[in-house]
Design an enzyme around this catalytic site. Structure first.
Site, short mmCIF file in Angstrom:
data_model
loop_
_atom_site.label_atom_id
_atom_site.label_comp_id
_atom_site.label_asym_id
_atom_site.label_seq_id
_atom_site.Cartn_x
_atom_site.Cartn_y
_atom_site.Cartn_z
N MET A 143 0.82 -1.21 0.00
CA MET A 143 0.00 0.00 0.00
C MET A 143 0.85 1.25 0.00
O MET A 143 0.37 2.34 -0.26
CB MET A 143 -0.95 -0.01 1.20
CG MET A 143 -2.02 1.05 1.14
SD MET A 143 -3.39 0.72 2.24
CE MET A 143 -4.24 -0.56 1.34
N GLN A 154 -3.59 0.83 11.89
CA GLN A 154 -3.00 -0.50 12.14
C GLN A 154 -2.34 -0.52 13.51
O GLN A 154 -2.56 -1.44 14.31
CB GLN A 154 -1.95 -0.82 11.07
CG GLN A 154 -2.50 -1.16 9.70
CD GLN A 154 -1.39 -1.42 8.71
OE1 GLN A 154 -0.22 -1.14 8.96
NE2 GLN A 154 -1.73 -1.96 7.55
N CYS A 183 4.62 -9.47 2.18
CA CYS A 183 4.47 -8.02 2.24
C CYS A 183 4.99 -7.48 0.92
O CYS A 183 6.05 -7.90 0.44
CB CYS A 183 5.26 -7.43 3.41
SG CYS A 183 5.24 -5.63 3.44
N THR A 184 4.25 -6.57 0.33
CA THR A 184 4.59 -6.11 -1.02
C THR A 184 5.94 -5.41 -1.10
O THR A 184 6.53 -5.33 -2.18
CB THR A 184 3.50 -5.16 -1.55
OG1 THR A 184 3.13 -4.24 -0.54
CG2 THR A 184 2.28 -5.94 -1.99
N GLU A 185 6.45 -4.93 0.04
CA GLU A 185 7.74 -4.24 0.01
C GLU A 185 8.95 -5.17 0.12
O GLU A 185 10.06 -4.78 -0.25
CB GLU A 185 7.82 -3.20 1.14
CG GLU A 185 7.05 -1.92 0.89
CD GLU A 185 5.56 -2.07 1.16
OE1 GLU A 185 4.80 -1.22 0.67
OE2 GLU A 185 5.17 -3.04 1.83
N THR A 240 -2.04 -4.96 -0.75
CA THR A 240 -1.28 -5.09 0.49
C THR A 240 -1.73 -6.38 1.16
O THR A 240 -2.92 -6.73 1.08
CB THR A 240 -1.52 -3.90 1.44
OG1 THR A 240 -1.13 -4.26 2.77
CG2 THR A 240 -2.98 -3.52 1.48
N ASN A 241 -0.81 -7.08 1.78
CA ASN A 241 -1.18 -8.30 2.49
C ASN A 241 -1.90 -7.98 3.80
O ASN A 241 -2.94 -8.54 4.12
CB ASN A 241 0.07 -9.13 2.81
CG ASN A 241 0.67 -9.79 1.58
OD1 ASN A 241 0.38 -10.92 1.26
ND2 ASN A 241 1.51 -9.05 0.88
N THR A 242 -1.34 -7.03 4.56
CA THR A 242 -1.83 -6.76 5.91
C THR A 242 -3.29 -6.35 5.94
O THR A 242 -4.06 -6.80 6.80
CB THR A 242 -0.98 -5.66 6.58
OG1 THR A 242 0.38 -6.10 6.64
CG2 THR A 242 -1.48 -5.36 7.98
#
Length: 222
Positions: free
Chosen positions: A1, A43, A187-189, A74-76
């Site tokens: 994100m 979060q 996680c996308t990062e 985003t995964n979270t």
């Protein structure tokens, strides 16, 4: 994100559509860009409802644009997947389900999971894998906190630290010692920091898995 990982999504989806169709073809993408500071604050404070309201509004905006499917990039934030998916009639694809499908295709039954501390510790993501017959290996609390710190304090700003990379690879090697047959980059990062060429343990990069899923779907719908 974060805007760093958004670049990856936008660039690779367009590249893959162009490779498949040639010419000057690119993907038809409607992007709802979010101020990640607001999401991260919710979060951190465990304000799931407030984060959900932001993303539900984003999803309804996308639906008004007549999109065919919606991705939560985003995964979270799949922790509020149900809130978002119930707010719209458009299908909302689940990143953990796409990851499970990839694990199954590769006959992986035990996998390490890296991600934000929320993704690693809470059940919203792991349960999809466990119910699908995949055992999930986690690292220590100390390492979870380290991974989370690197994601939010380095990778979200595009900072790539050799020291952080070495620590991530150490954690991955330990997961291999616990008989994990692969590791999810949940996680996308994280894919900005480590690459498959860094280790022999197979990576399952959720960003790339998700991109392949939506590109294949788009090509079928075309």
């Amino acid at each position: 994100m974060s805007y760093e990982s958004t670049i990856t999504y936008y660039q690779l989806i367009n590249q893959k559509i162009n490779q498949a169709k040639g010419g000057l073809n690119s993907a038809k993408i409607t992007l709802e860009s979010i101020n990640f500071e607001e999401i991260e604050k919710h979060q951190r404070n465990n304000e799931r409802q407030k984060a959900g309201e932001i993303l539900k509004k984003c999803a309804t905006n996308l639906q008004k644009c007549d999109v065919d499917v919606i991705l939560i990039c985003t995964n979270t934030m799949h922790k509020i997947y149900t809130q978002i998916s119930q707010a719209v009639d458009v299908p909302v694809l689940h990143i953990a389900q796409a990851t499970l499908n990839s694990l199954k295709r590769n006959n992986i039954s035990k996998v390490g999971l890296l991600g934000t501390i929320y993704t690693m510790k809470e059940d919203f993501y792991k349960d999809v894998l466990i119910k699908g017959g995949v055992e999930v290996v986690l690292t220590s609390q100390k390492d979870m906190e380290f991974i989370n710190s690197v994601i939010f304090n380095e990778l979200c700003f595009g900072e790539i630290s050799p020291t952080s990379k070495r620590e991530f690879l150490r954690i991955i090697e330990q997961m291999g010692e616990f008989k994990a047959s692969g590791v999810i980059l949940g996680c996308t990062e994280i894919g900005l920091l480590i690459k498959q060429s860094d280790t022999k343990i197979p990576f399952f990069d959720t960003t790339l898995i998700r991109i392949d899923e939506v590109v294949n779907l788009a090509l079928k719908m075309d």
